[in-house]
Design an enzyme around this catalytic site. Sequence first.
Site: not given
Length: 448
Positions: A136, A197, A220, A243, A265, A268, A333-334
């Site tokens: 995706y 969908q 999303n 993020s 970050q 984002h 995360e980072h």
Amino acid sequence: MTTPTAIRRLDAADPDFARHLDHLLSWESVSDDSVNQRVLDIIKAVRERGDAALVEFTQKFDGLQVASMADLILPRERLELALTRITPGQREALEKAAERVRSYHEKQKQDSWSYTEADGTVLGQKVTPLDRAGLYVPGGKASYPSSVLMNAIPAKVAGVTEVVMVVPTPRGEINELVLAAACIAGVDRVFTIGGAQAVAALAYGTESVPKVDKVVGPGNIYVATAKRHVFGQVGIDMIAGPSEILVVCDGQTDPDWIAMDLFSQAEHDEDAQAILVSPDAEFLDKVAASITRLLPTMERAAIVETSINGRGALIKVADMAQAIEVANRIAPEHLELSVADPEAWLPQIRHAGAIFMGRHTSEALGDYCAGPNHVLPTSGTARFSSPLGVYDFQKRSSIIYCSPQGASELGKTASVLARGESLSGHARSAEYRITDPDWTAGNKEDGK
């Protein structure tokens, strides 16, 4: 006069620090009831009506007038055309990034293995790639070609037979960089559909969209909720939160560098989280001043400001050892180790999605072209999760081959354990293969 930043300031010496930190890190990711119900209705429609539902939802949500699924399929030639529509510099950057990502992920490949025991029994593990993976990709002009590389290349390196990409084109907006990245990464099929969908179509299949084994890629709240609901029908990579970046600094890095790393970050979205931890209080003040001065220069200043002031923080600790403790508690995360000797602290880092070593290693390099994957665990899940990689597109099967002698010996052990669990069918299945007459005579039971 520029208004000073309102970023939160915390001190690990505060008796309530743990409570304040927990509050800072809290983020509610659960979809509300209305989103859940809409997603369930969409999934149901796609399962029942297939392509017709996809066409209807694309018209409704993406503002496109399409007659059939044929209008929502991009052939390979269209991806190749995209390569000619981007600038030479963009193509070179995509190809260089793809080369580095591919080289890094080649080293993650797992091989099958086996060993033979003295009696001829063979035990091993067979590694097999998934047949088909679904990717995706968010659509529109703000979509991210780097995500195509980071998701598709590990799948191809793993040996996945077919990579199917879905990317919405709201109001007909097509991002040529995304299509060019798909071409370079070796994506096999592309459908211009999106939302819940598209996830449903990948999970269950339609007349046109093939059913996949795993769905990966960001999206999303509707996409994330759909991934939750189809998990079990297919595999998924993760449910990603906002993020995050955590910078641990000894106070010797240029404050402007650190401020911009936090911005990288924060830009984002408003829920992104940027945190700096340092034992140097004066340095924290300098970074706060840099944030105030540099913020007006940002193209996404409003988003950055909301993120920094709402979920960001400057945290004062006693020393570097405590900074590492805080980092492990956050499990970011980072994680940037912007210090003089990052190698010295690396062994103490237990929980982080990606670790950026040294003052010159900005997180942005990892986002695009260093080589390691930028799909990373968020919201503290680095405590038990890993970056996306080749291993996410491979599965393992255990191999057991028993020689007659091996089956006889193992059968004795299996029989005892099975009868201890009152599973006589298991026991007798194993006992039929026991060739030791002494054991058979001594362990004969009624009904055997």
